[in-house]
Structures are given as C-alpha cells and as structure tokens.
Write a protein that holds these residues in place. Sequence first.
Motif, mmCIF file in Angstrom:
data_model
loop_
_atom_site.group_PDB
_atom_site.id
_atom_site.type_symbol
_atom_site.label_atom_id
_atom_site.label_comp_id
_atom_site.label_asym_id
_atom_site.label_seq_id
_atom_site.Cartn_x
_atom_site.Cartn_y
_atom_site.Cartn_z
ATOM 1 N N ALA A 1 41.685 12.545 45.504
ATOM 2 C CA ALA A 1 42.280 13.493 46.451
ATOM 3 C C ALA A 1 43.771 13.564 46.182
ATOM 4 O O ALA A 1 44.389 12.569 45.791
ATOM 5 C CB ALA A 1 42.020 13.040 47.881
ATOM 6 N N GLU A 2 44.333 14.744 46.351
ATOM 7 C CA GLU A 2 45.780 14.902 46.227
ATOM 8 C C GLU A 2 46.249 15.852 47.325
ATOM 9 O O GLU A 2 45.518 16.759 47.713
ATOM 10 C CB GLU A 2 46.141 15.468 44.846
ATOM 11 N N PRO A 3 47.470 15.624 47.814
ATOM 12 C CA PRO A 3 47.976 16.503 48.886
ATOM 13 C C PRO A 3 48.507 17.811 48.288
ATOM 14 O O PRO A 3 49.691 18.082 48.343
ATOM 15 C CB PRO A 3 49.084 15.662 49.518
ATOM 16 N N ILE A 4 47.598 18.595 47.699
ATOM 17 C CA ILE A 4 48.026 19.860 47.093
ATOM 18 C C ILE A 4 47.171 21.020 47.589
ATOM 19 O O ILE A 4 46.296 20.829 48.438
ATOM 20 C CB ILE A 4 48.063 19.779 45.559
ATOM 21 N N GLY A 5 47.455 22.216 47.070
ATOM 22 C CA GLY A 5 46.925 23.455 47.630
ATOM 23 C C GLY A 5 45.424 23.624 47.710
ATOM 24 O O GLY A 5 44.928 24.192 48.677
ATOM 25 N N SER A 6 44.709 23.168 46.699
ATOM 26 C CA SER A 6 43.255 23.355 46.766
ATOM 27 C C SER A 6 42.533 22.333 45.900
ATOM 28 O O SER A 6 43.107 21.766 44.973
ATOM 29 C CB SER A 6 42.874 24.785 46.333
ATOM 30 N N LYS B 1 22.952 9.415 56.393
ATOM 31 C CA LYS B 1 21.831 8.738 55.720
ATOM 32 C C LYS B 1 21.827 9.027 54.217
ATOM 33 O O LYS B 1 20.850 8.769 53.524
ATOM 34 C CB LYS B 1 20.512 9.163 56.356
ATOM 35 N N ALA B 2 22.926 9.593 53.721
ATOM 36 C CA ALA B 2 23.015 9.888 52.288
ATOM 37 C C ALA B 2 23.765 8.775 51.573
ATOM 38 O O ALA B 2 24.451 7.969 52.202
ATOM 39 C CB ALA B 2 23.731 11.216 52.092
ATOM 40 N N ASN B 3 23.646 8.730 50.261
ATOM 41 C CA ASN B 3 24.408 7.798 49.434
ATOM 42 C C ASN B 3 25.554 8.581 48.791
ATOM 43 O O ASN B 3 25.326 9.388 47.884
ATOM 44 C CB ASN B 3 23.486 7.199 48.357
ATOM 45 N N ILE B 4 26.779 8.363 49.291
ATOM 46 C CA ILE B 4 27.922 9.103 48.769
ATOM 47 C C ILE B 4 28.353 8.464 47.449
ATOM 48 O O ILE B 4 28.675 7.285 47.408
ATOM 49 C CB ILE B 4 29.094 9.098 49.775
ATOM 50 N N VAL B 5 28.330 9.235 46.362
ATOM 51 C CA VAL B 5 28.702 8.678 45.048
ATOM 52 C C VAL B 5 30.103 9.110 44.622
ATOM 53 O O VAL B 5 30.657 8.573 43.666
ATOM 54 C CB VAL B 5 27.690 9.059 43.942
ATOM 55 N N GLY B 6 30.673 10.087 45.325
ATOM 56 C CA GLY B 6 32.013 10.508 44.953
ATOM 57 C C GLY B 6 32.570 11.573 45.866
ATOM 58 O O GLY B 6 31.836 12.204 46.644
ATOM 59 N N VAL B 7 33.883 11.751 45.799
ATOM 60 C CA VAL B 7 34.587 12.745 46.622
ATOM 61 C C VAL B 7 35.697 13.371 45.774
ATOM 62 O O VAL B 7 36.389 12.675 45.033
ATOM 63 C CB VAL B 7 35.220 12.086 47.870
ATOM 64 N N LEU B 8 35.857 14.681 45.903
ATOM 65 C CA LEU B 8 36.971 15.394 45.269
ATOM 66 C C LEU B 8 37.554 16.275 46.365
ATOM 67 O O LEU B 8 36.880 17.178 46.853
ATOM 68 C CB LEU B 8 36.469 16.228 44.092
ATOM 69 N N ASP B 9 38.797 15.996 46.785
ATOM 70 C CA ASP B 9 39.250 16.619 48.028
ATOM 71 C C ASP B 9 40.761 16.798 48.083
ATOM 72 O O ASP B 9 41.496 16.215 47.273
ATOM 73 C CB ASP B 9 38.795 15.739 49.204
ATOM 74 N N HIS B 10 41.213 17.588 49.041
ATOM 75 C CA HIS B 10 42.655 17.714 49.282
ATOM 76 C C HIS B 10 42.954 17.758 50.784
ATOM 77 O O HIS B 10 43.902 18.402 51.213
ATOM 78 C CB HIS B 10 43.241 18.947 48.554
ATOM 79 N N VAL C 1 50.482 28.853 59.116
ATOM 80 C CA VAL C 1 49.356 29.484 58.419
ATOM 81 C C VAL C 1 48.319 28.464 57.932
ATOM 82 O O VAL C 1 47.302 28.844 57.370
ATOM 83 C CB VAL C 1 49.833 30.317 57.197
ATOM 84 N N SER C 2 48.602 27.165 58.146
ATOM 85 C CA SER C 2 47.700 26.144 57.608
ATOM 86 C C SER C 2 47.140 25.223 58.681
ATOM 87 O O SER C 2 47.872 24.501 59.343
ATOM 88 C CB SER C 2 48.447 25.308 56.553
ATOM 89 N N ARG C 3 45.819 25.269 58.846
ATOM 90 C CA ARG C 3 45.156 24.338 59.772
ATOM 91 C C ARG C 3 45.389 22.904 59.334
ATOM 92 O O ARG C 3 45.784 22.065 60.135
ATOM 93 C CB ARG C 3 43.649 24.645 59.791
ATOM 94 N N LYS C 4 45.177 22.665 58.036
ATOM 95 C CA LYS C 4 45.252 21.321 57.467
ATOM 96 C C LYS C 4 46.631 20.685 57.583
ATOM 97 O O LYS C 4 46.779 19.508 57.856
ATOM 98 C CB LYS C 4 44.877 21.417 55.987
ATOM 99 N N LYS C 5 47.663 21.506 57.406
ATOM 100 C CA LYS C 5 49.004 20.943 57.332
ATOM 101 C C LYS C 5 49.838 21.202 58.589
ATOM 102 O O LYS C 5 50.776 20.459 58.873
ATOM 103 C CB LYS C 5 49.723 21.515 56.107
ATOM 104 N N THR D 1 43.566 9.206 58.011
ATOM 105 C CA THR D 1 44.947 9.671 58.085
ATOM 106 C C THR D 1 44.962 10.981 58.855
ATOM 107 O O THR D 1 43.902 11.576 59.099
ATOM 108 C CB THR D 1 45.534 9.923 56.678
ATOM 109 N N VAL D 2 46.158 11.421 59.244
ATOM 110 C CA VAL D 2 46.223 12.713 59.954
ATOM 111 C C VAL D 2 46.544 13.853 58.991
ATOM 112 O O VAL D 2 46.295 15.017 59.288
ATOM 113 C CB VAL D 2 47.247 12.706 61.119
ATOM 114 N N SER D 3 47.114 13.526 57.823
ATOM 115 C CA SER D 3 47.477 14.550 56.838
ATOM 116 C C SER D 3 46.800 14.251 55.506
ATOM 117 O O SER D 3 46.366 13.135 55.264
ATOM 118 C CB SER D 3 48.995 14.558 56.637
ATOM 119 N N PRO D 4 46.735 15.264 54.632
ATOM 120 C CA PRO D 4 46.184 15.030 53.293
ATOM 121 C C PRO D 4 47.016 13.999 52.532
ATOM 122 O O PRO D 4 48.244 13.980 52.664
ATOM 123 C CB PRO D 4 46.307 16.401 52.612
#
Lengths: 317, 317
Positions: free
Chosen positions: B119-124, B94-103, B300-304, A111-114
């Motif tokens: 993952a959630e589209p929130i601040g951190s 080459k790693a085995n990804i077992v989980g992700v926690l992200d925004h 002010v936000s790279r991500k958004k 996706t392009v956004s979170p």
Amino acid sequence: MKEIIIIGHKTPDTDAIVTSLIFARFLQKIKKPIIGFLNFKIRVASPSPLNKETKFVLKYFKQKAPPIIKSLSDKNVFLVDHGDYEQAAPGIKKANIVGVLDHHKLGGLKTVSPIFYRAEPIGSSSTILAKMFLENNLSLKKKEAGLLLSAILSDTLKLTSPTTTTEDKKIVQFLAKISKENINKLAKKMFEVKSDITGISPDKLVATDYKEFKAGRTDFAIGVWETTSPQKIFQIKKDIFSALAKLKKKRKADFLFFALIDILEKNSTLFILGEKEKGLAEKIFKKKTKENLIFLPGVVSRKKQILPPLLKFLEKK
Amino acid sequence: MKEIIIIGHKTPDTDAIVTSLIFARFLQKIKKPIIGFLNFKIRVASPSPLNKETKFVLKYFKQKAPPIIKSLSDKNVFLVDHGDYEQAAPGIKKANIVGVLDHHKLGGLKTVSPIFYRAEPIGSSSTILAKMFLENNLSLKKKEAGLLLSAILSDTLKLTSPTTTTEDKKIVQFLAKISKENINKLAKKMFEVKSDITGISPDKLVATDYKEFKAGRTDFAIGVWETTSPQKIFQIKKDIFSALAKLKKKRKADFLFFALIDILEKNSTLFILGEKEKGLAEKIFKKKTKENLIFLPGVVSRKKQILPPLLKFLEKK
C-alpha cells in the motif's frame, strides 16, 4: 519539522535492528515522499537493548546501535519487522503509524489515513529492503550490504528455515558480492555468538526472543532460543522452567510456549509449562509430552510453523 | 490446484476493477511466487455490478468485465483497492487472505500467516500496480496501459484530488504514451459518463459509491457522487434525502453522510440527514448547516478529507 521514528519490534533481533538502520538510509537516498512526508527528520530507535548476536553484527560492521526509546506515544512511527500492536513498543496505540515494512502476518493495525505498507511472505524484512534498493536503482555500500546480509542469514538460519524463498537466496548472493563477505564464515560466527550463553541468566534467556500475541480475548506468548548447542540449555532445564513460570506470571499470559531450536539439526524442543500448554501442544502437533518436553523434528520457525496452526486452532474454538 | 480470487471493494469503482484485472496479468507475467503460491489458478471477480463509468472504460478498451461472486467464504483471496473487512465482499471473515494491494488506510485485517501487502499513500491502486510493472521490468500492452490510465484519472479526478502525488503524475504521462491516449479527452469522456444520471434512480445513485466504516462500536457510512453537473442532483434533492434515509435504515448505519462532489469546481456539498449527522459535521468541518446542506470548498476526497477527521473525532470520544 516532522520527525519520524523508525523502529522494530520489542526484544529486537538482528533483522529488526538492521532493517531500521538501513531503511533510514533508504529514505535519505530515495528523495521521494514515499511515506507521504516530504520534509521530515528521520530517527532510528529500538524498544529495548540488543541481543548478543545483534551487538556482534553491529560491531563487526562498525555500526552504532540505535538509542532506546521508552514510549511511542504522540510520535510518528514507521514500524519494521512487525505489523501488530502486541509486538510494538509501548505507546503504539497513541502513535501515528506512517508506514510498515514487514514479513509477518497481518496483525490488525488500524490508521485513519492511507499509509505506506510493504510486506512479503519471505525470509526477512532485510530481503524486502534490499529489493527496494534494487527496484529504485539505489546503490548499497559495502557496509550496508554486509548488515543486510547478516540480518537475512540470521532470520533464515542461513537460508535453511522454511520461510526462505528463492528471492532470499538471490538477494543473499547479491549482498555477499557487494559486502565481500563469506556467507558460511559470517553465519558461523553469528551462530556461535547466538549460542553463547555465558553471562545470560535463565530469566534473560527466555525473554530474549519472546513475542506476545492475541487471538480474540486470549493473550499468549511464544519464546524461542536458536542455538547450535542445545545441550547447554538442557543442562539448565529446571532453571529454564522456573524462569518461564515467572515470565508467564509477570506478563499475565494465558499460556506461554518456549521452543529451543537446534539450528544445525533443524528441530525444536517445546518446553511444556503447564496443563494448558500440554493440551494445546499435543492437539496441534499430534505428539505426546515426555518429561515436560515435546520434540518437533523439522520445526525451526515460530512465524511459519508454530504460530499459524496455533492461531487457526484458537480461532476455531 | 489452488485458486486465488482477485477482487476489489463492494460497489467497485474503475480503480478497483482495473487493478483486479491488470494485477491478474501482472501475476501471469512475473512468474515469481510473490504471494507465496507457485502454482495457482487466478480468477478475477467483482462483488457487485459495475458503475456506468467503469462499464464505459471497459467497453472503450474492449475488455470483458469480471464475473460477480456472491461469497468469498473458504476462498483464497487477494484484495485490491481496499484493506478492511467493512469494504470487502461478503464472506471475507471466512476467507484466506493471501495478499492486498491498496492505497487506503489500514483497516485492521488479520491473518494467521505472513502475506503480501503493498500500500502507498498515493492517488490510486493502479499507480502502484503500474510501478510494480516498472520495478520488475515487465512490459505493458497498449490496452493494459489505457485501462490503468483511466483508473488513475478516475480516482484522482484527472490528477486534481489532494490524494494526487508526483508519482501519479509521472505514471500518468508514462501510461498516456504507451496507450496513445489523450489525457484530457479520455478524462472528459469518463466524467461525462460519470455525470450522466439518465436511468439511475435516487436509490441507486446514493448507493453507487457508498462505503461502510467502523470506529469502535460505531458503524457508519459515507457515500459520494462525483459529477461535472451537480445541479442535476440538486434538482432532485428531496428524492436524494429519501433515498439516503432508506439506505441508512436498511444498512443499520449509526450515521450516514453523502457528499456531492463537483469535479470541475473542486468542492463538495454534504447532505445532512439528521441530528447526529448535523452535530458531527458541524463540529468536524466547523461550518453551519443550511437547508440540510453543508458546503465544503476544496473538499473532493472521502479518503483524505472526509474520513480521517471523522475517525480522529470518533476515536477521541
């Protein structure tokens, strides 16, 4: 107003349909902008007609089936019970994915956004959804609990599939209480409906629970048929092979597996269509092909027992 | 025994480091096999040395920094605060990804088996983690709450970034109470440390909060520097441009943006390195370049605010 379409995978099963329907209820109840939209219209859809089991479950709980949508192009979509482009409805590459609720492997979505993403390595998407109701202190109605219960029993083969976790078991007990359903009786009815092949042509049978995958440049597919009466399928073995050959050609798959899963005896019989399938299956499962079949005791899960060793093998090539 | 490494993105920020450390505590406390492993050894690591702000936060709350790991190859890894291969530590493929926690956005990760993903589209990421403690009725110690609070204040620029949601605000109040920290005072200290460039060479400055991305076959990068004293950077503008040119060449980026973010005035100044950057930035932000800079009020936000329009534009090409 923005519209969001909640949708499961192609050739949806009970878990995909129930999770779509109940997730829509969840969004209405939670009143929090969990997927980044505050005011949006929620619409539930299905990419294709429902299978017999799902039709039975919806009828049993007096729930209307979601309408079928032809293309997701230019839509905002929330995907349930799948997390890759291959399983998604047509037009997904031109859709705006706003969220995912799933219990499968990660399939390379971008996706392009979170966005909102929730996946757990457990028995069914409906278990995760039931957990979300609990976590957010939201109540479940009798009917909602019944639908979620059916979906979990369907996806975990009544809690016996190797995908089943202690969380699925706990949630099933919790949902059985609210819905006042008897787990054994409900599962028995569902499996009977699932196993009834009256009026289902071999072409339809092999395409009912059929999933396409991609590994590098290889496009392949794995169909399964879960039943309490495998002998009915073995009686039309020849027709099944013809249907599989047609399907493989039509979908342009590099290879195609079909597993006949015996729910009661907990085993699978893999239908070996050609030389490519034979070579792969014999290497991966270390078993010899007999009369174009490979018998796999204990194997009942595409997601956990057939797909991972296959993907690992294809990646190493 | 299986070992799982919890790790944040390259050139980690306070959110990445704090989320790694506190997620390890979460896993110890929850005693449920949420990521599919029952008996596993948890190890927290960082792909590279910490920035000044993170060092300050860890020291302030008397928390040891995670050790640095050179490669994730052949390891079981749980990724926090990122969800793509580009941001991940070396060896991830080459790693085995077992989980992700992200925004952040979905970045095309693939696995062969079902995994945990949240993952959630929130601040951190730390806000999501704090929610997970609440959802599971797990208590947070004073120090743990303080660390999570710092991470959220850092990532949301004291709840003013457009990524901030009502959930971040609620969680910040909740964490401030447990940690007995004054939000304004804590943020002021962190932003002072973040803005202090004493002893930081221009080369190090542009690479401190630097992220690489991929769109089709285009490899590009966006670096940011958040500060309460942008004038200090403008004074060494020439050196910053030299450092950016060197970095672009070293990392073989097709193009590279650097945004100087004024935390107090809520704006950015984009450093325009060459013709490719100029063309892209002028088209996307509809602004003219002046003295190799583009002024972006409210950004002010790279991500958004920077990455999504850029990705959308590159995808259409």
